[in-house]
Design an enzyme around this catalytic site. Structure first.
Site, mmCIF file in Angstrom:
data_model
loop_
_atom_site.group_PDB
_atom_site.id
_atom_site.type_symbol
_atom_site.label_atom_id
_atom_site.label_comp_id
_atom_site.label_asym_id
_atom_site.label_seq_id
_atom_site.Cartn_x
_atom_site.Cartn_y
_atom_site.Cartn_z
ATOM 1 N N MET A 1 57.214 27.375 7.533
ATOM 2 C CA MET A 1 56.813 28.662 7.393
ATOM 3 C C MET A 1 55.715 28.927 8.589
ATOM 4 O O MET A 1 55.193 29.636 8.196
ATOM 5 C CB MET A 1 56.265 28.927 6.008
ATOM 6 C CG MET A 1 57.557 28.630 5.123
ATOM 7 S SD MET A 1 57.275 29.290 3.529
ATOM 8 C CE MET A 1 55.938 29.212 2.615
ATOM 9 N N TYR B 1 51.807 28.163 10.222
ATOM 10 C CA TYR B 1 50.705 28.280 10.497
ATOM 11 C C TYR B 1 50.534 26.377 9.829
ATOM 12 O O TYR B 1 50.050 26.072 9.287
ATOM 13 C CB TYR B 1 49.689 28.317 8.795
ATOM 14 C CG TYR B 1 49.380 28.897 9.545
ATOM 15 C CD1 TYR B 1 48.007 29.999 10.127
ATOM 16 C CD2 TYR B 1 47.714 28.345 8.603
ATOM 17 C CE1 TYR B 1 47.396 30.180 10.949
ATOM 18 C CE2 TYR B 1 46.170 28.191 8.988
ATOM 19 C CZ TYR B 1 46.112 29.478 9.412
ATOM 20 O OH TYR B 1 44.759 29.871 9.972
ATOM 21 N N LEU B 2 50.876 26.157 11.112
ATOM 22 C CA LEU B 2 51.075 24.536 11.422
ATOM 23 C C LEU B 2 49.783 23.763 11.558
ATOM 24 O O LEU B 2 48.998 24.144 12.051
ATOM 25 C CB LEU B 2 51.928 24.206 12.356
ATOM 26 C CG LEU B 2 52.928 24.584 12.568
ATOM 27 C CD1 LEU B 2 53.986 24.600 14.820
ATOM 28 C CD2 LEU B 2 54.659 24.361 11.695
ATOM 29 N N HIS B 3 50.230 22.245 10.957
ATOM 30 C CA HIS B 3 49.415 21.830 10.355
ATOM 31 C C HIS B 3 49.639 19.935 10.605
ATOM 32 O O HIS B 3 51.011 19.535 11.143
ATOM 33 C CB HIS B 3 47.986 21.506 9.379
ATOM 34 C CG HIS B 3 48.928 21.500 8.271
ATOM 35 N ND1 HIS B 3 49.656 20.692 7.827
ATOM 36 C CD2 HIS B 3 49.652 22.702 6.610
ATOM 37 C CE1 HIS B 3 50.597 20.694 6.694
ATOM 38 N NE2 HIS B 3 50.646 21.895 6.080
ATOM 39 N N HIS C 1 52.654 18.962 9.669
ATOM 40 C CA HIS C 1 54.696 19.241 9.130
ATOM 41 C C HIS C 1 54.639 18.359 11.354
ATOM 42 O O HIS C 1 55.715 18.594 10.988
ATOM 43 C CB HIS C 1 53.959 21.187 10.400
ATOM 44 C CG HIS C 1 53.833 21.364 9.027
ATOM 45 N ND1 HIS C 1 52.631 22.804 8.983
ATOM 46 C CD2 HIS C 1 54.439 22.933 8.458
ATOM 47 C CE1 HIS C 1 52.926 23.062 8.061
ATOM 48 N NE2 HIS C 1 54.073 22.941 7.461
ATOM 49 N N GLN D 1 61.957 32.951 -1.610
ATOM 50 C CA GLN D 1 60.764 32.185 -2.259
ATOM 51 C C GLN D 1 59.597 32.220 -2.792
ATOM 52 O O GLN D 1 59.045 31.681 -3.749
ATOM 53 C CB GLN D 1 61.382 30.829 -1.665
ATOM 54 C CG GLN D 1 60.326 30.861 -0.702
ATOM 55 C CD GLN D 1 60.474 29.788 0.491
ATOM 56 O OE1 GLN D 1 61.154 29.393 0.885
ATOM 57 N NE2 GLN D 1 59.210 28.694 0.897
ATOM 58 N N GLY E 1 58.236 16.969 3.362
ATOM 59 C CA GLY E 1 57.312 15.845 2.831
ATOM 60 C C GLY E 1 57.032 16.096 1.449
ATOM 61 O O GLY E 1 57.255 17.152 1.102
HETATM 62 P P1 AMP Z 1 55.825 24.914 4.704
HETATM 63 O O1 AMP Z 1 55.514 25.403 5.847
HETATM 64 O O2 AMP Z 1 54.506 24.645 4.057
HETATM 65 O O3 AMP Z 1 57.339 25.012 3.958
HETATM 66 O O4 AMP Z 1 55.731 22.891 4.561
HETATM 67 C C1 AMP Z 1 57.583 22.661 6.039
HETATM 68 C C2 AMP Z 1 57.656 21.203 5.319
HETATM 69 O O5 AMP Z 1 56.231 20.304 6.465
HETATM 70 C C3 AMP Z 1 57.911 20.685 4.147
HETATM 71 O O6 AMP Z 1 58.920 20.482 4.131
HETATM 72 C C4 AMP Z 1 56.790 20.595 4.252
HETATM 73 O O7 AMP Z 1 56.878 19.570 2.079
HETATM 74 C C5 AMP Z 1 55.682 19.951 4.505
HETATM 75 N N1 AMP Z 1 54.786 19.477 3.842
HETATM 76 C C6 AMP Z 1 53.685 20.607 3.898
HETATM 77 N N2 AMP Z 1 52.655 19.719 4.119
HETATM 78 C C7 AMP Z 1 52.185 18.139 4.427
HETATM 79 C C8 AMP Z 1 51.326 17.437 4.404
HETATM 80 N N3 AMP Z 1 50.623 17.338 3.886
HETATM 81 N N4 AMP Z 1 51.982 16.165 4.391
HETATM 82 C C9 AMP Z 1 53.501 16.216 4.769
HETATM 83 N N5 AMP Z 1 53.866 17.336 4.787
HETATM 84 C C10 AMP Z 1 53.976 17.915 4.357
#
Ligand code: AMP
Length: 282
Positions: A30, A32-34, A37, A61, A147
């Site tokens: 989604m 706002y990557l860290h 991701h 969602q 993740g």
């Molecule tokens: P999101 O952008 O929050 O939907 O996350 C995208 C993907 O990154 C999902 O599969 C999350 O589980 C994974 N993710 C988010 N935060 C973390 C983290 N701290 N460590 C590992 N994977 C992550």
């Protein structure tokens, strides 16, 4: 370095996808990557010949009371990070591309979506499984990377892929944390400095329960109580749930025997945080 190609329309995605070397690895996000991701992207680079990433803040969602409008976005920064990480193709669908006005088909995983997040976010996983199916159908990856941070989501996706015979290998990667233990999340940006400090109670609670388990405590309620006590001691924290469940079925345990999942959701001010630890069988 690869040039990061960006597309929005599904027809453009399909054209670009056809030209990518196989196997294709896919990382849905989604934005706002860290570093969490980026760890998925790195693993995808290692496993696959080319990597596709999507950024889509999926409205289905989010509940009407959730943070859809406020969800943080920074496409310029995300694009630079993905370019640097060696991603081949970035798909940026709009809500109109994903959900045209006559949209009416939903994917629903039944039992696994009921406990934990399901009790607090009804309809959330129906949105997740529907959008992930659509993303998979459009990208047609051989591998997809998720993740462990969203442990229930990973379990639900694995079940969906198995039940619907999707020819995609699912990888679930470890949680990436800040140096002080806070699990990385795009939502951490909502926390003010006091809340950021208070948010450490999730990690403290999980660590305490894990230490207790490693010292020989296998009574699941006792492990849940250890976590509750630590969360309740933090004045800015409001506990939604704590769980000590079977890793695969997510059913609450009486006694920890095999691989198990300690997990929780906690509100710190207006921000809802989730975190978990996996207990390996001893
Ligand atoms: P999101 O952008 O929050 O939907 O996350 C995208 C993907 O990154 C999902 O599969 C999350 O589980 C994974 N993710 C988010 N935060 C973390 C983290 N701290 N460590 C590992 N994977 C992550």
């Amino acid at each position: 370095m690869n040039v990061l190609k960006q597309v929005t329309q599904i027809s453009h995605l399909r054209d670009a996808r056809k030209r990518l070397p196989e196997p294709v690895g896919f990382v849905p996000t989604m934005g706002y990557l860290h570093a969490g991701h980026l760890s998925l992207v790195k693993r995808a680079r290692e496993e696959a010949a080319s990597v596709v990433v999507s950024i889509f803040v999926n409205p289905t969602q989010f509940a009407p009371t959730d943070d859809l409008e406020a969800y943080p976005r920074d496409l310029e920064r995300d694009t630079a990070l993905l370019q640097e990480a060696g991603v081949d193709l970035l798909w940026l669908p709009t809500p109109e591309v994903m959900y045209p006005p006559d949209f009416q088909t939903w994917v629903n995983v039944e039992s696994l979506t009921q406990p934990l997040e399901g009790t607090k976010r009804p309809g959330h996983f129906r949105g997740v499984t529907t959008v992930v199916t659509k993303l998979f159908n459009a990208v047609q990856p051989q591998m997809a990377f998720f993740g462990q941070k969203d442990a229930q989501q990973a379990a639900v996706i694995r079940q969906m892929v198995k039940d619907l015979n999707m020819p995609i290998e699912i990888f679930v990667e470890p949680i990436v944390r800040e140096p002080d233990g806070l699990a990385m999340s795009s939502r951490n940006t909502y926390l003010n400095p006091k809340e950021r400090q208070a948010a450490l109670c999730l990690y403290r609670a999980l660590e305490a329960a894990q230490t207790t388990y490693q010292a020989g405590q296998t009574n699941a309620e006792s492990l849940r109580e250890t976590m509750r006590t630590i969360i309740h001691a933090e004045p800015l924290a409001e506990l939604e749930y704590v769980s000590c469940a079977d890793y695969d079925t997510l059913v609450e345990l009486e006694t920890v025997k095999g691989k198990s999942l300690l997990s929780m959701a906690v509100r710190i001010g207006k921000t809802r945080l989730i975190d978990n630890h996996v207990l390996e069988a001893v």
